[in-house]
Design an enzyme around this catalytic site. Structure first.
Site, short mmCIF file in Angstrom:
data_model
loop_
_atom_site.label_atom_id
_atom_site.label_comp_id
_atom_site.label_asym_id
_atom_site.label_seq_id
_atom_site.Cartn_x
_atom_site.Cartn_y
_atom_site.Cartn_z
N HIS A 125 -68.60 37.27 158.73
CA HIS A 125 -70.06 37.40 158.85
C HIS A 125 -70.51 37.71 160.27
CE1 HIS A 125 -70.54 34.60 155.12
NE2 HIS A 125 -69.81 35.66 154.89
N HIS A 175 -77.97 29.36 161.33
CA HIS A 175 -76.54 29.56 161.58
C HIS A 175 -76.03 28.68 162.72
CE1 HIS A 175 -76.30 33.10 158.95
NE2 HIS A 175 -77.53 33.34 159.37
N ASP A 224 -78.28 38.96 151.46
CA ASP A 224 -77.01 39.48 151.96
C ASP A 224 -75.81 38.79 151.31
OD1 ASP A 224 -77.85 37.21 153.32
OD2 ASP A 224 -76.80 37.71 155.16
N ASP A 258 -80.79 54.77 146.81
CA ASP A 258 -82.05 55.45 147.13
C ASP A 258 -82.78 55.65 145.81
OD1 ASP A 258 -84.13 57.00 148.00
OD2 ASP A 258 -82.90 58.66 148.71
N GLY A 298 -84.44 57.17 154.61
CA GLY A 298 -84.87 57.17 153.22
C GLY A 298 -84.09 56.26 152.30
N SER A 331 -87.34 32.85 151.29
CA SER A 331 -86.22 32.04 150.81
C SER A 331 -86.08 30.73 151.58
CB SER A 331 -84.92 32.84 150.93
OG SER A 331 -84.70 33.19 152.28
N ASP A 358 -82.84 52.85 150.59
CA ASP A 358 -83.48 51.57 150.31
C ASP A 358 -82.59 50.41 150.69
OD1 ASP A 358 -85.65 52.97 149.26
OD2 ASP A 358 -84.73 53.06 147.28
N ASP A 387 -68.45 31.43 159.43
CA ASP A 387 -69.67 32.18 159.78
C ASP A 387 -69.77 32.44 161.29
OD1 ASP A 387 -72.29 33.08 160.09
OD2 ASP A 387 -73.21 31.18 159.51
#
Lengths: 573, 573
Positions: free
Chosen positions: A408, A386, A94, A461, A65, A251, A67, A212
């Site tokens: 990351h 990446h 992110d 939430d 539940g 994006s 988000d 990364d």
């Protein structure tokens, strides 16, 4: 450099010369380590704090539940006066998605490139925070002084335009943070990642590299974005008669550009669907990151005026998200678009782990409607944003850092990245696979983990931020597995006798009409136990609740081998 | 063959010569089409029915709390007198797992090879059905007469030993069902799939081929199981000092054999953990499918008597299953085994779609404890048990069927398999991508879909078989997202006035101590609405329940943007 390397690898320290009594730079990740997403890193020198990125994470499977998830910034709210600003590497969720929530706790200036801030502004507008947020647009190559530190923005390649790495010039040395990156020698916008600048920084001396790790497990090089464009052209060439739809990440402006280019080349009009896709295309074209030839873009309602061979539809839903445009098209629930047999549908994305089954579901539905679906490995219709192993080694070779902190990625990715650096000859004691909240103190001579600050996953939430905790999640999990049974009984306040009930109501447990006997027997069973309490003159409601719970639980387990949540309620009358 | 091909492709029929008034063979899939698992196919000729396999499926993501899924066999219970037997192709769960449930509805003889029946017997024993089930062991090459049909068992290769394909000789022609298969030229047991028999059948004429579509999307050939053994040897060679653990599927006897071989070669003892692994190894070695050199196998409790370089542990948990031995080892909850730094842990399996994140979780935990984990594509430590495109073409080329029905796979796999056959020159009207329950009627000259029989997914939850339906699942889903609020109020039976309450209890909604105000206000809000009902002399409990529900729902949505399930309960006193 030193005759005697430190013999205490357990403390993760390495002194290279005599330590001077000088202030250390502190590096603390509040997100992005041992997890995918929620990227956020703090650099602190004396009274100055700089924050790199402020991302969200999508909920784990067991966060029912929920988000989205944002970082715990308790450490920052306690040091709010030190914070000089938040610098953003690029506009992915992110990396910027937690800002509307975090800025409510720490309202500080935000620095980013034009497109990154453009995408952020869409978010701030939704949260009615546009006016209250100070934003500074920077261009790659620019340097910004934040307290005693200077942040330099360096152009990189990634699956979103206008991504940058950062070189943070601090009194103890230069810290390079790559952001998310890849090396694309033929990028869509013409600008290869600024390898020369990384080389120059390396030549001058990089104290700490944060790089990364997303693709650290993958061998070789990530292909150029331009390869995808060639495949689009081939598919368009081979599809002279039918409608073409392309689903991708909203994006990924360069990917969208290549679809538009192919459409233009083959004389097709382009319609955009899906809210985030419409927003991204609007923002990117207003800011000139997307070039749309005149009379190419049409409204979705205009598509009916064109033949199939004159149309391309660009849509969201490449991850099979239930409410996305592509999912609704696949299930026949989209208002404007119906799948026709022989529609060519290209899913230009790879599955984010966890989404494999949703994507398959959409592909199956589209195929059943007769569409021709290009997905997965059928064609080279997607490349990652990446860096793979050879690119990561290139970054290490160019910057030649004294200390290295892979960022990351899950632990497996960080750990792989560490091994890459070791394979290039780096001393493992100079590499720091950190945990969230650990404080890495660095100076010219040494780096060591000196402590921890509070960190965590704050769950969002609905309107609630952080009001859903482990108990609530545990209950949701329990309810999701076996449902619940509510037992209500009215009892005389003074006498402790049953006035009415017990009544049993169940939800998510068993289809009641099929199980009337079971419910009747359960009720009789509870009544029996209650009457025994009455006989014994028990008046403790808590005790009686316990009796109801145990009696029903045992009965139900024995009959069904299930354990619904049992909620005994006593009404005093 | 015919001058005038039928011009009605829509009816999916094709007459090749004058139709004779003869009985047709009916082919009906009750499971295994447009899904992974639950494989079950019915062949019916006149008064004879043969059932091929009887598998279970694992629950989909939205089947909350469900343990497993089995086929709906209503059609079979209605035709129980016709059923001559169930023939099994191999001992995987998706081919035998539903038998304990289905045999309770249709108790008929079961035919299978030695290992297949051995694994089945473990199941029947657990369900106390061993004595009540008639079982016939067959060997590859054997033919069994079942009514007017003769079933021939043909040796194949698969990721479990003793797998067979079937050639069913019927009065209208030969039907070949491949079961699950691959072509392994260097299998562990020495016997290549019986290509010659498929060729001979093809030469004589195959009416209908049903062939495994699991890997139909994958190009090329599936590698030999023996390749994995070579990689094991290499890893053992490179790991002279440390303990080795291998996680794999318990049914993959040949994989386990190769681990044992490598252990023997390098002088290591083998301990087995995980209930299903222990059972499988026991059954397979008793039946001589697994060769364990003397003094190689030790009990898990004996491992403490050996050095790390003398040990191999074979375990379940290659899919990251929460309760499996490997998961418990990773989280430090296993009683006998603790991970030590530099343990070499090989996860010899690929992720079944949907399990990717669980596997990553286990790998991350093991890496954090310092183990050296070999997983994913790091080494070639796994090969599939299913034929890829070149093998599927080989099967089509050898059997040269008149009609073709791809089986075992989601729609995308079946559809890909169909395209493979078309690429080899087969007429698309002779290929039947069927839906579950559709009846394909076949005779020497034609094949067509003539109707449907009932099919479905019967969900098993604890002891309940089929008692959880869509309403229960919908409630579980709702409860899992936002939890629930129970509102209880005692009302006077005659006057319709409030005697006590309303009380509100919530679970899985919000951590109540943090939201005391919210709950107080919600209660006030409901009380207000109830008092208005009282004023208006409302006495319909249903109406009042509706008022409670709407009032609370609106209030909670406005304050939290969440929609918990609301359960109003009125106690008459």
């Amino acid at each position: 450099m030193t005759a005697k390397p430190a013999a205490k690898p357990k403390q993760r320290t390495k002194s290279r010369a005599k330590a001077k009594p000088k202030m250390n730079l502190k590096v603390i990740a509040l997100g992005g380590l041992d997890e995918i997403g929620k990227n956020m890193t703090v650099l602190e020198y004396g009274d100055d704090i700089i924050i790199i990125d402020c991302g969200l994470a999508f909920p784990e499977d067991d966060m029912l539940g929920i988000d989205l998830v944002i970082p715990d910034v308790t450490y920052l709210t306690k040091n709010i006066d030190k914070i000089k600003g938040i610098v953003l590497t690029h506009g992915h969720e992110d990396h910027i998605g937690a800002l509307p929530y975090i800025l409510k706790q720490i309202n500080v200036p935000v620095f980013g490139t034009l497109l990154t801030l453009g995408l952020l502004e869409n978010k701030l507008r939704e949260h009615k925070m546009l006016d209250s947020t100070t934003r500074h647009t920077v261009v790659p190559g620019e340097k910004v002084k934040l307290g005693q530190m200077v942040v330099e923005f360096i152009h990189t390649n990634h699956s979103i335009a206008d991504a940058v790495a950062l070189a943070i010039h601090t009194p103890v040395g230069v810290v390079v943070h790559t952001g998310d990156f890849k090396v694309d020698y033929t990028p869509i916008d013409g600008d290869v990642i600024d390898l020369q600048r990384f080389a120059a920084l390396g030549k001058e001396g990089v104290l700490l590299l944060m790089s990364d790790s997303t693709n650290a497990e993958r061998k070789g090089f990530t292909m150029s974005e331009k390869n995808v464009g060639k495949v689009f052209e081939k598919i368009f060439e081979e599809t002279p008669k039918n409608r073409i739809m392309v689903a991708t990440f909203s994006s990924n402006i360069h990917r969208i550009q290549q679809v538009i280019n192919a459409a233009y080349m083959y004389g097709r009009k382009v319609a955009i669907i899906g809210r985030s896709m419409v927003n991204a295309v609007k923002t990117a074209s207003e800011l000139d990151y997307l070039w749309i030839p005149p009379r190419t873009l049409i409204d979705i309602n205009e598509t009916r005026n064109y033949r199939d061979d004159q149309l391309v539809i660009i849509t969201t839903g490449s991850q099979g998200e239930t409410m996305s445009a592509l999912s609704r098209i696949a299930s026949g629930e989209h208002k404007q678009i119906n799948v026709k047999p022989d529609d060519k549908i290209i899913i230009s994305a790879s599955a984010i782990p966890g989404n494999e089954k949703s994507i398959s579901r959409v592909v199956n539905e589209l195929l059943k409607k007769g569409a021709n679906v290009v997905y997965g490995d059928i064609e080279d219709i997607h490349v990652s944003g990446h860096a793979r192993q050879e690119e990561l080694k290139l970054m290490l070779a160019l910057t030649k850092p004294k200390f290295f902190m892979p960022v990351h990625g899950e632990f497996m990715h960080l750990s792989c990245h560490k091994n890459l650096a070791i394979s290039m000859g780096m001393d493992k004691n100079d590499i720091f696979v950190m945990k969230l909240g650990e404080v890495l103190e660095v100076n010219k001579n040494e780096a060591k983990v000196t402590g921890t600050v509070p960190v965590g996953q704050i769950m969002v939430d609905g309107l609630g931020v952080g009001d859903v905790g482990n108990i609530v999640l545990r209950d949701r999990k329990h309810l999701s597995q076996d449902g619940l049974m509510v037992v209500v009984v009215s009892m005389d306040r003074e006498m402790g006798t049953i006035v009415s009930g017990p009544d049993i109501i169940s939800r998510g447990f068993v289809y009641v009409r099929e199980a009337e006997n079971l419910m009747d027997e359960a009720r009789a069973c509870v009544l029996d136990a209650l009457l025994k309490c009455e006989e014994k003159n028990v008046t403790s409601w808590n005790y009686i609740k316990g009796v109801i719970k145990d009696t029903l639980k045992n009965y139900i387990w024995q009959k069904t081998k299930r354990s619904p949540m049992i909620l005994p309620i006593i009404m005093e009358v």
